[in-house]
Write an enzyme that holds these catalytic residues in place. Structure first.
Site, PDB file in Angstrom:
ATOM      1  N   LYS A   1       2.814  35.475  16.010  1.00 43.09           N
ATOM      2  CA  LYS A   1       4.239  35.785  16.057  1.00 43.09           C
ATOM      3  C   LYS A   1       4.711  36.341  14.716  1.00 43.09           C
ATOM      4  O   LYS A   1       4.459  35.738  13.676  1.00 43.09           O
ATOM      5  CB  LYS A   1       5.036  34.531  16.424  1.00 43.09           C
ATOM      6  CG  LYS A   1       4.649  33.943  17.781  1.00 43.09           C
ATOM      7  CD  LYS A   1       5.330  32.620  18.054  1.00 43.09           C
ATOM      8  CE  LYS A   1       4.864  31.533  17.119  1.00 43.09           C
ATOM      9  NZ  LYS A   1       5.286  30.186  17.554  1.00 43.09           N
TER      10      LYS A   1
ATOM     11  N   THR B   1      17.949  31.379  15.497  1.00 44.50           N
ATOM     12  CA  THR B   1      16.555  31.506  15.934  1.00 44.50           C
ATOM     13  C   THR B   1      15.848  30.152  15.999  1.00 44.50           C
ATOM     14  O   THR B   1      14.618  30.097  16.079  1.00 44.50           O
ATOM     15  CB  THR B   1      15.781  32.444  14.988  1.00 44.50           C
ATOM     16  OG1 THR B   1      15.886  31.948  13.641  1.00 44.50           O
ATOM     17  CG2 THR B   1      16.338  33.856  15.049  1.00 44.50           C
TER      18      THR B   1
ATOM     19  N   GLY C   1      14.081  27.225  17.406  1.00 44.27           N
ATOM     20  CA  GLY C   1      13.376  26.969  18.659  1.00 44.27           C
ATOM     21  C   GLY C   1      12.750  28.182  19.311  1.00 44.27           C
ATOM     22  O   GLY C   1      12.254  28.091  20.441  1.00 44.27           O
ATOM     23  N   THR C   2      12.713  29.321  18.622  1.00 47.27           N
ATOM     24  CA  THR C   2      12.155  30.519  19.252  1.00 47.27           C
ATOM     25  C   THR C   2      10.661  30.379  19.532  1.00 47.27           C
ATOM     26  O   THR C   2      10.186  30.814  20.582  1.00 47.27           O
ATOM     27  CB  THR C   2      12.393  31.758  18.373  1.00 47.27           C
ATOM     28  OG1 THR C   2      11.965  31.481  17.026  1.00 47.27           O
ATOM     29  CG2 THR C   2      13.848  32.152  18.355  1.00 47.27           C
ATOM     30  N   GLY C   3       9.926  29.769  18.611  1.00 43.72           N
ATOM     31  CA  GLY C   3       8.490  29.604  18.828  1.00 43.72           C
ATOM     32  C   GLY C   3       8.190  28.674  19.990  1.00 43.72           C
ATOM     33  O   GLY C   3       7.307  28.950  20.814  1.00 43.72           O
ATOM     34  N   CYS C   4       8.925  27.574  20.068  1.00 39.54           N
ATOM     35  CA  CYS C   4       8.769  26.648  21.187  1.00 39.54           C
ATOM     36  C   CYS C   4       9.060  27.352  22.512  1.00 39.54           C
ATOM     37  O   CYS C   4       8.317  27.224  23.495  1.00 39.54           O
ATOM     38  CB  CYS C   4       9.734  25.472  21.042  1.00 39.54           C
ATOM     39  SG  CYS C   4       9.656  24.585  19.484  1.00 39.54           S
TER      40      CYS C   4
END
Length: 276
Positions: free
Chosen positions: A178, A211, A213-216
């Protein structure tokens, strides 16, 4: 007629602000067509400004949650997030080796977007050796990828390729790297490393601080799309499209006084007073 949705198990920490962790995963899974169930690995006291306390769940309770879910629910995919320590990683790996879910997406959560450490140093080796080899896809961000490969952290788009060789040496089938941490770039690319090939999934960067929590969210959506039978590249493209939409829709949200969440249910939003 029975309604069937793929059952997606998220294994992660709880975020008391609701923007990341278990809470974000459940929202993302529901929004992308799955039925979410969960195993909580840690309790965190956090808000949009940062993490103030972390309390791990006991190994006995983690194992009990896992066995309760796997003994009853037809789990189609598993998404793994925050684990916290080596003991939890080893417990989870042992259970996953027995139950062998069809799809396993591991988000190697090590550092929060606010810079707070979320994985003990002693656990990194356990993550590499015990859990990553079981995963179908891992989804590190740039700081996590640098830590996993012992490489310097890229700060510009042109430097990202320096991570590819080290990631290819990890004992995992596929890596979705990412690129959201490249804040100075006008684009927001992610890279899929699979079978010796690299494919870039690109999108315009949304200029917002919301942003959290975007990875989760991305990894949970990916697990859900894989469980629905989408081929890897299409599942990645679909998850990328979903998170881009959630970020764009969440740019105007006012939740807390720091880094706010995305809008997980942007596809179902209706104006006040309208009839669905």
């Amino acid at each position: 007629m029975h309604s069937t949705k793929p059952v997606i198990l998220t294994i992660a920490g709880s975020d008391s602000s609701g923007g990341a962790g278990i809470q974000a995963d459940i929202k993302a899974i529901a929004a992308t067509g799955g039925y979410a169930c969960s195993v909580v690995t840690a309790l965190t006291a956090q808000n949009t400004k940062g993490v103030t306390a972390v309390e791990p769940v006991s190994q006995q309770m983690i194992r009990a949650q896992l066995e309760a879910v796997f003994s009853d629910l037809p789990v189609a995919a598993v998404k793994v997030g925050m684990l916290g320590d080596g003991a939890t990683i080893r417990t989870l790996a042992e259970v996953l080796r027995r139950h062998r879910p069809a799809h396993l997406v591991v988000d190697p959560v090590m550092v929060s977007a606010n810079g707070d450490p979320l994985l003990a140093e002693e656990a990194v080796a356990a993550l590499r050796e015990e859990l990553l080899p079981l995963a179908e896809v891992i989804t590190p961000n740039l700081p996590e990828a640098a830590r996993l490969t012992n490489c310097a952290l890229p700060t510009r788009l042109a430097e990202v390729e320096s991570l590819f060789a080290g990631l290819a040496e990890l004992e995992c089938t596929t890596v979705l790297l990412k690129g959201g941490f490249l804040q100075r770039e006008s684009r927001s690319p992610d890279w899929l490393l699979s079978g010796g090939e690299v494919r870039c999934f690109d999108a315009p960067r949304v200029m917002t601080i919301n942003t959290h929590g975007t990875g989760c969210t991305l990894s949970a959506a990916l697990a859900c799309y894989l469980a629905q039978g989408l081929a890897l590249e299409l599942a990645v493209a679909s998850a990328k499209h979903y998170i881009d939409g959630a970020i764009a829709a969440g740019a105007t949200l006012r939740v807390g006084h720091g880094r706010g969440p995305v809008e997980h249910f942007f596809r179902g939003l209706a104006s006040p007073g309208t009839t669905p």
